[in-house]
Design an enzyme around this catalytic site. Structure first.
Site, PDB file in Angstrom:
ATOM      1  N   GLU A   1       0.785  -1.156  -0.167  1.00  0.00           N
ATOM      2  CA  GLU A   1       0.087  -0.013  -0.015  1.00  0.00           C
ATOM      3  C   GLU A   1       0.838   1.135  -0.039  1.00  0.00           C
ATOM      4  O   GLU A   1       1.948   1.273   0.584  1.00  0.00           O
ATOM      5  CB  GLU A   1      -0.694   0.176   1.357  1.00  0.00           C
ATOM      6  CG  GLU A   1      -1.644   1.142   1.564  1.00  0.00           C
ATOM      7  CD  GLU A   1      -2.360   1.057   2.819  1.00  0.00           C
ATOM      8  OE1 GLU A   1      -3.467   1.690   3.117  1.00  0.00           O
ATOM      9  OE2 GLU A   1      -1.768   0.520   3.808  1.00  0.00           O
TER      10      GLU A   1
ATOM     11  N   LYS B   1      -9.703   0.366  -1.872  1.00  0.00           N
ATOM     12  CA  LYS B   1      -9.684  -0.133  -0.658  1.00  0.00           C
ATOM     13  C   LYS B   1     -11.273   0.043  -0.200  1.00  0.00           C
ATOM     14  O   LYS B   1     -11.562   1.105  -0.068  1.00  0.00           O
ATOM     15  CB  LYS B   1      -8.661   0.315   0.029  1.00  0.00           C
ATOM     16  CG  LYS B   1      -8.496   0.007   1.646  1.00  0.00           C
ATOM     17  CD  LYS B   1      -7.430   0.899   2.337  1.00  0.00           C
ATOM     18  CE  LYS B   1      -7.217   0.213   3.665  1.00  0.00           C
ATOM     19  NZ  LYS B   1      -6.315   1.324   4.532  1.00  0.00           N
TER      20      LYS B   1
ATOM     21  N   CYS C   1      -4.643  -3.645   3.483  1.00  0.00           N
ATOM     22  CA  CYS C   1      -4.214  -3.332   4.696  1.00  0.00           C
ATOM     23  C   CYS C   1      -5.236  -3.586   5.559  1.00  0.00           C
ATOM     24  O   CYS C   1      -5.534  -4.740   6.069  1.00  0.00           O
ATOM     25  CB  CYS C   1      -3.876  -1.909   4.989  1.00  0.00           C
ATOM     26  SG  CYS C   1      -2.837  -1.362   6.458  1.00  0.00           S
TER      27      CYS C   1
END
Length: 273
Positions: A40, A106, A146
């Site tokens: 990321e 995301k 993440c």
């Protein structure tokens, strides 16, 4: 299938970070990797305003990543930021390679541990599975970022959509117990789904830089479909190249039939209705 996890520490200059992508992709290709995973925020680290560095998916940074993947003949997945419809950005993975051009925004934003990612980042809404070419045929790979790793439902959905390998691309904030949580969560998602999980993080940047935002904890790893750690990096920058046994995934799914045995649990509203 051979997977490379590029545990790189990125700075605030997207062009300099592209050089890291080019170098590590070339090294991974030389090592025989089919898939190269970057963290990321590969485009630019957290801790600075993101809107000024964000670019569209057809912009120069993303196109440069496409060129790198094309030159090396491998699939590359890297984190970048794109302008959103409002004043925020999206936290995006670009996935590019032979006959592949895809992206994932995301879904779960990091509003935790005193950090509010949603102040500057707009959420995505759609899970993504890509097909990664290998000498033995395409492998379905589900992409996540993440904080997603704390939400098992997303990983189960990717497995239901056919994924055998699940990736996690992180700039995992450091702190007491955080590296242990990172390792535990990656292994848990592998057991939840009987998928291999490849989780790539940024390295630990040192105490001073770590205070400026979620930068990295190190500890990139590959967990088998039975939750065992196949390989794991240390705290520092590293290129981790790992062979994934795809046949072992099928054996794990036969032995630990969690996907086949899943039942739908009614919601509270449904049960009361």
């Amino acid at each position: 299938m051979r997977v490379a996890l590029a545990q790189i520490g990125t700075g605030t200059d997207p062009d300099a970070n592209l050089e890291l992508v080019a170098d590590h992709t070339a090294r991974a290709a030389d090592a025989g990797a089919d898939l190269v995973l970057f963290p990321e925020a590969t485009m630019c680290r957290f801790g600075v305003p993101l809107a000024p560095v964000a670019q569209p998916l057809d912009g120069p940074w993303a196109n440069a990543v496409r060129d790198i993947a094309k030159r090396s003949g491998v699939t590359v997945v890297a984190g970048m930021f794109c302008p959103a419809d409002d004043s925020r950005v999206t936290n995006t993975l670009i996935a590019t390679g032979p006959d592949l051009d895809a992206h994932y925004h995301k879904m779960h934003l990091y509003d935790a541990f005193g950090f509010a990612e949603s102040d500057t980042v707009a959420p995505g809404f759609e899970p993504l599975v890509i097909d990664v070419p290998t000498p033995d045929g395409a492998v379905p790979v589900g992409l996540t970022t993440c904080y997603d790793v704390r939400f098992p439902e997303q990983y189960l959905e990717l497995a239901e959509r056919g994924a055998k390998l699940l990736t996690v691309h992180a700039s995992w904030a450091s702190g007491p117990g955080k590296l242990e949580q990172w390792t535990l969560l990656a292994r848990a998602r592998a057991l939840d789904t009987t998928c291999v999980v490849a989780a790539v993080d940024q390295p630990y940047p040192g105490d001073e830089l770590a205070k400026k935002g979620p930068t990295g904890s190190g500890g990139s790893l590959v967990a088998s479909a039975t939750g065992d750690i196949v390989a794991q990096a240390g705290l520092d920058a590293e290129l981790l190249v790992v062979d994934v046994d795809l046949a072992a995934i099928d054996r794990a799914r036969e032995a630990i039939a969690v996907l086949r045995n899943r039942t739908t649990i009614p919601s509270k509203a449904q049960s009361q209705g």
